[in-house]
Scaffold this motif. Structure first.
Motif, mmCIF file in Angstrom:
data_model
loop_
_atom_site.group_PDB
_atom_site.id
_atom_site.type_symbol
_atom_site.label_atom_id
_atom_site.label_comp_id
_atom_site.label_asym_id
_atom_site.label_seq_id
_atom_site.Cartn_x
_atom_site.Cartn_y
_atom_site.Cartn_z
ATOM 1 N N ASP A 70 0.864 -1.170 0.000
ATOM 2 C CA ASP A 70 0.000 0.000 0.000
ATOM 3 C C ASP A 70 0.910 1.232 0.000
ATOM 4 O O ASP A 70 1.482 1.602 1.026
ATOM 5 C CB ASP A 70 -0.896 -0.018 1.233
ATOM 6 N N GLU A 71 1.058 1.844 -1.170
ATOM 7 C CA GLU A 71 2.005 2.946 -1.330
ATOM 8 C C GLU A 71 1.679 4.147 -0.450
ATOM 9 O O GLU A 71 2.582 4.781 0.106
ATOM 10 C CB GLU A 71 2.062 3.355 -2.801
ATOM 11 N N ASP A 72 0.400 4.457 -0.280
ATOM 12 C CA ASP A 72 0.030 5.591 0.579
ATOM 13 C C ASP A 72 0.455 5.343 2.017
ATOM 14 O O ASP A 72 1.019 6.230 2.672
ATOM 15 C CB ASP A 72 -1.480 5.851 0.521
ATOM 16 N N PHE A 96 4.390 5.555 2.347
ATOM 17 C CA PHE A 96 4.940 6.904 2.393
ATOM 18 C C PHE A 96 4.463 7.692 3.610
ATOM 19 O O PHE A 96 5.207 8.522 4.140
ATOM 20 C CB PHE A 96 4.649 7.653 1.094
ATOM 21 N N ALA A 97 3.260 7.430 4.070
ATOM 22 C CA ALA A 97 2.767 8.127 5.268
ATOM 23 C C ALA A 97 3.615 7.769 6.485
ATOM 24 O O ALA A 97 4.072 8.660 7.221
ATOM 25 C CB ALA A 97 1.298 7.785 5.518
ATOM 26 N N SER A 111 11.975 -0.267 3.461
ATOM 27 C CA SER A 111 11.654 0.969 2.735
ATOM 28 C C SER A 111 11.688 2.163 3.667
ATOM 29 O O SER A 111 12.196 3.233 3.315
ATOM 30 C CB SER A 111 10.280 0.856 2.082
ATOM 31 N N TRP A 112 11.150 1.996 4.866
ATOM 32 C CA TRP A 112 11.171 3.092 5.836
ATOM 33 C C TRP A 112 12.597 3.439 6.226
ATOM 34 O O TRP A 112 12.949 4.612 6.377
ATOM 35 C CB TRP A 112 10.334 2.752 7.058
ATOM 36 N N ALA A 113 13.439 2.417 6.407
ATOM 37 C CA ALA A 113 14.843 2.664 6.734
ATOM 38 C C ALA A 113 15.505 3.476 5.620
ATOM 39 O O ALA A 113 16.255 4.418 5.887
ATOM 40 C CB ALA A 113 15.581 1.343 6.936
ATOM 41 N N HIS A 114 15.202 3.123 4.390
ATOM 42 C CA HIS A 114 15.774 3.839 3.248
ATOM 43 C C HIS A 114 15.313 5.298 3.224
ATOM 44 O O HIS A 114 16.114 6.206 2.967
ATOM 45 C CB HIS A 114 15.383 3.133 1.950
ATOM 46 N N MET A 115 14.031 5.537 3.506
ATOM 47 C CA MET A 115 13.508 6.908 3.521
ATOM 48 C C MET A 115 14.183 7.743 4.606
ATOM 49 O O MET A 115 14.558 8.897 4.370
ATOM 50 C CB MET A 115 11.997 6.895 3.754
ATOM 51 N N VAL A 116 14.348 7.167 5.782
ATOM 52 C CA VAL A 116 14.982 7.894 6.893
ATOM 53 C C VAL A 116 16.450 8.158 6.564
ATOM 54 O O VAL A 116 16.967 9.252 6.797
ATOM 55 C CB VAL A 116 14.810 7.129 8.224
ATOM 56 N N ARG A 117 17.121 7.164 5.979
ATOM 57 C CA ARG A 117 18.528 7.343 5.590
ATOM 58 C C ARG A 117 18.666 8.449 4.539
ATOM 59 O O ARG A 117 19.570 9.284 4.621
ATOM 60 C CB ARG A 117 19.098 6.038 5.049
#
Length: 76
Positions: free
Chosen positions: A2-4, A7-8, A58-64
């Motif tokens: 679920d892309e939303d 990203f949320a 994915s969340w780890a990548h966004m935070v990095r």
């Protein structure tokens, strides 16, 4: 995925990382590394956790990515 939702939650984690860093608790990079470790451990727990591990990774990548951008901004 679920892309939303992906990203949320990623956006919230980036905001929390910034807050934790400002309060001197940990750097945003440390938060990203911790999430990356959790993603790896979740993946290692078995195939039934594969999707969950992908979300956490994915969340780890966004935070990095946010930590790296903040480092570039601070260098200017």
């Amino acid at each position: 995925m679920d892309e939303d939702a992906l990203f949320a939650v990623g956006t919230v984690l980036v905001a929390l990382g910034g807050l934790l860093e400002r309060k001197g608790i940990c750097t945003t990079h440390e938060l990203a590394e911790t999430l990356g470790g959790v993603a790896w451990m979740t993946q290692e727990a078995g195939d039934e956790y594969k999707v969950r591990a992908a979300y956490i990774g994915s969340w780890a990548h966004m935070v990095r990515a946010a930590a790296l951008e903040a480092g570039k901004a601070g260098a200017n």
